[in-house]
Design an enzyme around this catalytic site. Sequence first.
Site, mmCIF file in Angstrom:
data_model
loop_
_atom_site.group_PDB
_atom_site.id
_atom_site.type_symbol
_atom_site.label_atom_id
_atom_site.label_comp_id
_atom_site.label_asym_id
_atom_site.label_seq_id
_atom_site.Cartn_x
_atom_site.Cartn_y
_atom_site.Cartn_z
ATOM 1 N N LYS A 1 0.656 -1.503 -0.271
ATOM 2 C CA LYS A 1 0.232 0.412 -0.346
ATOM 3 C C LYS A 1 0.684 1.392 -0.429
ATOM 4 C CE LYS A 1 -4.129 -2.227 2.111
ATOM 5 N NZ LYS A 1 -5.311 -1.909 3.291
ATOM 6 N N TYR B 1 -12.184 -2.429 -4.610
ATOM 7 C CA TYR B 1 -12.307 -3.017 -2.750
ATOM 8 C C TYR B 1 -14.564 -2.932 -2.489
ATOM 9 C CZ TYR B 1 -7.918 -2.661 -0.355
ATOM 10 O OH TYR B 1 -6.941 -2.939 -0.011
ATOM 11 N N ASN C 1 -2.403 0.061 6.429
ATOM 12 C CA ASN C 1 -1.452 -1.357 6.893
ATOM 13 C C ASN C 1 -0.832 -1.249 6.231
ATOM 14 O OD1 ASN C 1 -3.986 -1.926 5.544
ATOM 15 N ND2 ASN C 1 -4.785 -2.890 6.800
ATOM 16 N N HIS D 1 -2.500 -5.100 1.582
ATOM 17 C CA HIS D 1 -3.800 -6.162 1.400
ATOM 18 C C HIS D 1 -3.407 -7.541 0.584
ATOM 19 C CE1 HIS D 1 -7.308 -6.670 -0.133
ATOM 20 N NE2 HIS D 1 -6.556 -7.333 -1.331
ATOM 21 N N GLU E 1 -9.864 -10.629 -8.036
ATOM 22 C CA GLU E 1 -8.129 -9.927 -7.905
ATOM 23 C C GLU E 1 -7.278 -9.163 -8.576
ATOM 24 O OE1 GLU E 1 -9.555 -8.879 -3.180
ATOM 25 O OE2 GLU E 1 -7.370 -9.723 -3.730
HETATM 26 P P1 CMP Z 1 -7.923 -4.764 3.435
HETATM 27 O O1 CMP Z 1 -7.143 -5.945 3.724
HETATM 28 O O2 CMP Z 1 -6.791 -4.039 2.170
HETATM 29 O O3 CMP Z 1 -8.807 -4.731 2.912
HETATM 30 C C1 CMP Z 1 -9.455 -3.539 3.458
HETATM 31 C C2 CMP Z 1 -9.366 -2.710 3.898
HETATM 32 O O4 CMP Z 1 -9.859 -2.031 4.847
HETATM 33 C C3 CMP Z 1 -8.584 -2.751 4.883
HETATM 34 O O5 CMP Z 1 -6.991 -3.438 4.018
HETATM 35 C C4 CMP Z 1 -7.939 -1.777 5.872
HETATM 36 O O6 CMP Z 1 -6.876 -1.160 6.028
HETATM 37 C C5 CMP Z 1 -9.216 -0.917 6.037
HETATM 38 N N1 CMP Z 1 -10.142 -0.410 7.241
HETATM 39 C C6 CMP Z 1 -10.137 0.684 7.467
HETATM 40 N N2 CMP Z 1 -11.077 0.140 8.953
HETATM 41 C C7 CMP Z 1 -11.229 -1.130 8.349
HETATM 42 C C8 CMP Z 1 -11.984 -1.814 9.686
HETATM 43 N N3 CMP Z 1 -12.577 -1.573 11.324
HETATM 44 N N4 CMP Z 1 -11.883 -3.051 9.372
HETATM 45 C C9 CMP Z 1 -11.227 -3.847 8.056
HETATM 46 N N5 CMP Z 1 -10.414 -2.706 7.435
HETATM 47 C C10 CMP Z 1 -10.804 -2.152 7.868
#
Ligand code: CMP
Length: 137
Positions: A9, A49, A112, A115, A126
Amino acid sequence: MQRTLSIIKPDAVKKGVIGKIASRFETNGLRIAAMKKTQWSRREAEQFYAIHKERPFFADLVAFMTSGPIVAMVLEGDNAVAKNRELMGATDPKKAEKGTIRADFADSIDANAVHGSDSPENAANEIAQIFAGFEII
Ligand code: CMP
């Protein structure tokens, strides 16, 4: 043999840890079958997403994922989906186990670092959104 999608990311790309993260995969039995650096438009992020479009964090997620370049990879190996998720650690880096990618490189649940697909079905979907078949070797 299974395939999964990994995305480094914008936060991790900005930190300059593309190589460190890719190395975690390569040293843990996941082969990089395709790799691409790109920057998403809002439309591309919303489409990728789409399963989260009703969630309260959707707008912030799309804004964050379009804020800078990302690196997408197709990872291949035994149990690639589960193995990648194990290497990433929990979505919220505060809850991620020590030594995982998110524990080591992520700052918050939004920023974070990575993904990873959550099932083989979503992985196929995806991967097809980002890579043409001939780009996966
Ligand atoms: P990712 O695995 O990219 O999938 C969706 C993303 O939404 C997740 O990682 C997080 O970076 C983001 N996100 C933000 N808030 C939440 C939440 N409460 N629960 C899950 N994903 C979240």
